[in-house]
Enzyme design. Sequence first.
Site, PDB file in Angstrom:
ATOM      1  N   ASP A 152       0.841  -1.198   0.000  1.00 24.46           N
ATOM      2  CA  ASP A 152       0.000   0.000   0.000  1.00 24.46           C
ATOM      3  C   ASP A 152       0.879   1.252   0.000  1.00 24.46           C
ATOM      4  OD1 ASP A 152      -2.251   1.816   0.716  1.00 24.46           O
ATOM      5  OD2 ASP A 152      -3.322  -0.047   1.087  1.00 24.46           O
ATOM      6  N   HIS A 225      -3.805   6.098   3.209  1.00 23.97           N
ATOM      7  CA  HIS A 225      -4.453   4.869   2.760  1.00 23.97           C
ATOM      8  C   HIS A 225      -3.829   3.623   3.398  1.00 23.97           C
ATOM      9  CE1 HIS A 225      -5.694   1.870  -0.339  1.00 23.97           C
ATOM     10  NE2 HIS A 225      -6.696   2.681  -0.577  1.00 23.97           N
ATOM     11  N   SER A 565     -11.073  -0.741  -1.093  1.00 25.78           N
ATOM     12  CA  SER A 565      -9.788  -0.639  -0.385  1.00 25.78           C
ATOM     13  C   SER A 565      -9.969  -0.905   1.098  1.00 25.78           C
ATOM     14  CB  SER A 565      -9.198   0.763  -0.544  1.00 25.78           C
ATOM     15  OG  SER A 565      -8.651   0.937  -1.814  1.00 25.78           O
TER      16      SER A 565
END
Length: 793
Positions: A152, A225, A565
């Site tokens: 990620d 994220h 996600s």
Amino acid sequence: MRRFWCLLFLSPLLFAAVSAEFDDDEGEVAQTFIVRVENELKPSAFSDVERWYKSTLRNLDSNPISDSEGIGESSEFLHIYQTVFHGFSVKLTPKLAQRLQKRQEIVAIFPDRVRQLQTTRSPRFLGLSNTNPGGLLTESDSGANVVIGVLDTGIWPEHRSFHDEGLGPIPSNWRGECVEGDNFTKNHCNRKIIGARYFSDGYEARRGKINSSEELKSARDTNGHGTHTASTAAGRAVGNASLFGYAAGVAVGMAPKARIAVYKICWQYGCMDSDILAAFDQAARDGVNVISISVGGGVVPYYLDPMAIGAFGAMEKGILVSAAAGNDGPTKLTVSNVSPWMMTVGASTIDRTFPADLVLGNGRVITGVSLYSGPPLPKKTFLPLIYAGNASIGGDATKRAGSFSSDTCLDGSLDENAVRGKIVVCDRGGNSRVAKGAVVRKAGGVGVVVANVAPIGEGLIADPLVLPGLAVTESAGKSIRDYINSSPNPRATIAFRGTKLGVKPAPVVASFSARGPNIDSPYILKPDVIAPGVNILAAWPAGSSPSELADDPRRTEFNVASGTSMSCPHASGVAALLKGAHADWSPAMIRSAMMTTAYSRYRDGKPLLDEQSYNISTVWDIGAGHVDPQRAVDPGLVYDLTVADYLNFLCASNFSGDEIRRIYRKRYSCGRKQLKPWDVNYPAIVVQFEAAAGGDLEVVVTRTVTYVGDRAARFVAAVTSPRGVSVTVTPAVMRFRAKGEKRSYRVRIKAEKMALRPGTALWEQGKVVWSDGRRQVSSPLVVMWSRLFDRGG
Ligand SMILES: *[C@@H]1O[C@H](CO)[C@@H](O)[C@H](O)[C@H]1NC(C)=O
Ligand SMILES: *[C@@H]1O[C@H](CO)[C@@H](O)[C@H](O)[C@H]1NC(C)=O
Ligand SMILES: *[C@@H]1O[C@H](CO)[C@@H](O)[C@H](O)[C@H]1NC(C)=O
Ligand SMILES: *[C@@H]1O[C@H](CO)[C@@H](O)[C@H](O)[C@H]1NC(C)=O
Ligand SMILES: *[C@@H]1O[C@H](CO)[C@@H](O)[C@H](O)[C@H]1NC(C)=O
Ligand SMILES: *[C@@H]1O[C@H](CO)[C@@H](O)[C@H](O)[C@H]1NC(C)=O
């Protein structure tokens, strides 16, 4: 089809840059290629493969007809791959790449591509709490011996969610490392974050060197994220978590004791295939058990897709790869990360929302959602309400030739004289939802309404807007515009109602969740499962704003985010728990347990709904259903799959020998097996009838189950036949005496003639359920009536 960028959980800046980049004419300019090599062909004169690769490249370049600029600046490898993939990535001109491809030892050459990134309550919603003795958390010791590799944007290691108090020593077979870099030292790893690496060579080859005043060249997360997804999968339990008071409570990941290994692959403008493949390769060598990857792009055939190929290698090493299904729903055929050896995770809601009301001047109350937390609008004051399409510079946005009605509230598009002091209604699309709020504020607006446009429908996502505002559904957007157009003096105000729990129905399939059928092989049902992915609270870096807008000065320890996600790490964490409880389970067994115990109905027996329209969902939306961790730990039977099973599937799908070699590296002889692609031992059955054929309208599918219970058991089959076919299962009863026993059964599916008439549905769904009275092992059964999806057909 237009893509709704706003649905992807990423900064809008990123999209502009990436799509522009793809329009570049690459010509004879050197670009990055990923090269798969058959290492067995290495001449013994070379002591190692790297020297051999170097010599191969030098020979190419010394060719008299080559241009001296052929091999990128340094002819240095970006990555050497050794574990899940053999070969390297390097900058070459397309001409040299072609020349390289002709060599016998070169299995395949792929141009590098850019990919995009796709709480407090979700564990409890999933039935995971410590108050449940003997449950999955207990049996797995909360995943303490399992390592989850998170591919990620990196991690914020100081976050409370990643403390290591009370964790035992690092698993002894761990071979990973804590790699230092900008603002990241070895001390940032602990017994929770046991590995941290970053992969930027492919990215820098494409974009130029990383500018450390913009982002850090290390595993440190400057986006948010990666910190969010890692803590969703494996964050520790921490109290007093919230986003500005919203979603307040204890934040905890799915597998709170699982170890996290960070592989940073995504940078400001995206994630390169060459770097992703390097991370897969390294993660397999380091010894991760689960790879969680909330990144995706369009679907290309498996043999052209480095991510699918990397995942194949990981599967061979016993690693489960859990990937985001994508955010391009609710349109059908949008699901990505579809290879049969990955677990593909769609998104659904939980029973929590953040309601906000838009009160119109005519008294009508329209309820949407919001995470706005600043000063409220003045009480008891109705403010002028305007539609952005009537307040755009250069006239009515909806009338611009070739433009899309949703391109409202783009930066610089609003007429300040028209919007000053008003609440502005924007349509979703074109830029991010939070960016629309910022645009309205900059133009002097005092409030924002972000309305869905087709085909999103009724699905809502809450955002930490920078001014008072809310998101509303497509139908609400229409009502608001009708009110504006019909009222001489349209006015409104906004009231925020905080956090609401116990919302029903839940789960509901998220509108944005990408849908099947799987465009690459419809016989592999995708997504596999759905998991929570709407308005998820999880850890956030101290260096990033919750809106991800660069000029938003707010900071928060936790943030609420939505997307597949977010659902992917939920499933990854559950998979880690299952691995912890059953160390001997293969990736296919873990996925099978999650699929066959997933639910597709509410407690009252009604099918799960789809947020787009609140109509009932189908297999293309939910796959096998919503994950149910406590049932997955004791599934009774599992459908296992070996490497050979997957290869036989590729054979049955008419992949050529060369195509299979690109995936598997070695040659595989398909032989004369008369296999059909639906014979692969998947925990779902999808078959196709040739509607035009006059022959026998019968398909027979074989499945083999492995018993994973402790005591002797007797399972009985129950079938719900799809409309238009009759289905029989033989044998109808299977007995098992001990763990590990395997039994096969056959499913005979016979089409009724009427089902072939024009005008009837193109597909129908049913299911096959094996039950021993206590455990239900459920597989979706889908019949399709068209040749629409045939390869080459
Ligand atoms: C470096 O990390 C520290 C936390 O250890 C943080 O406070 C600081 O802002 C970081 N610097 C940058 C440039 O991100
Ligand atoms: C790095 O980024 C900063 C801030 O955006 C900019 O001012 C600077 O010119 C950049 N440096 C390079 C070498 O691109
Ligand atoms: C809880 O969090 C809030 C905001 O982050 C902070 O102001 C408060 O001091 C915290 N309370 C405790 C008990 O940690
Ligand atoms: C706003 O634009 C719509 C068309 O997009 C038009 O029908 C409507 O009359 C306009 N309203 C005003 C108040 O100008
Ligand atoms: C939802 O169901 C209604 C009634 O069956 C149907 O008319 C409508 O087209 C459906 N909507 C979608 C988006 O499928
Ligand atoms: C593979 O090719 C054979 C022969 O052309 C054809 O009969 C079969 O339907 C194809 N299978 C698939 C899955 O496309």
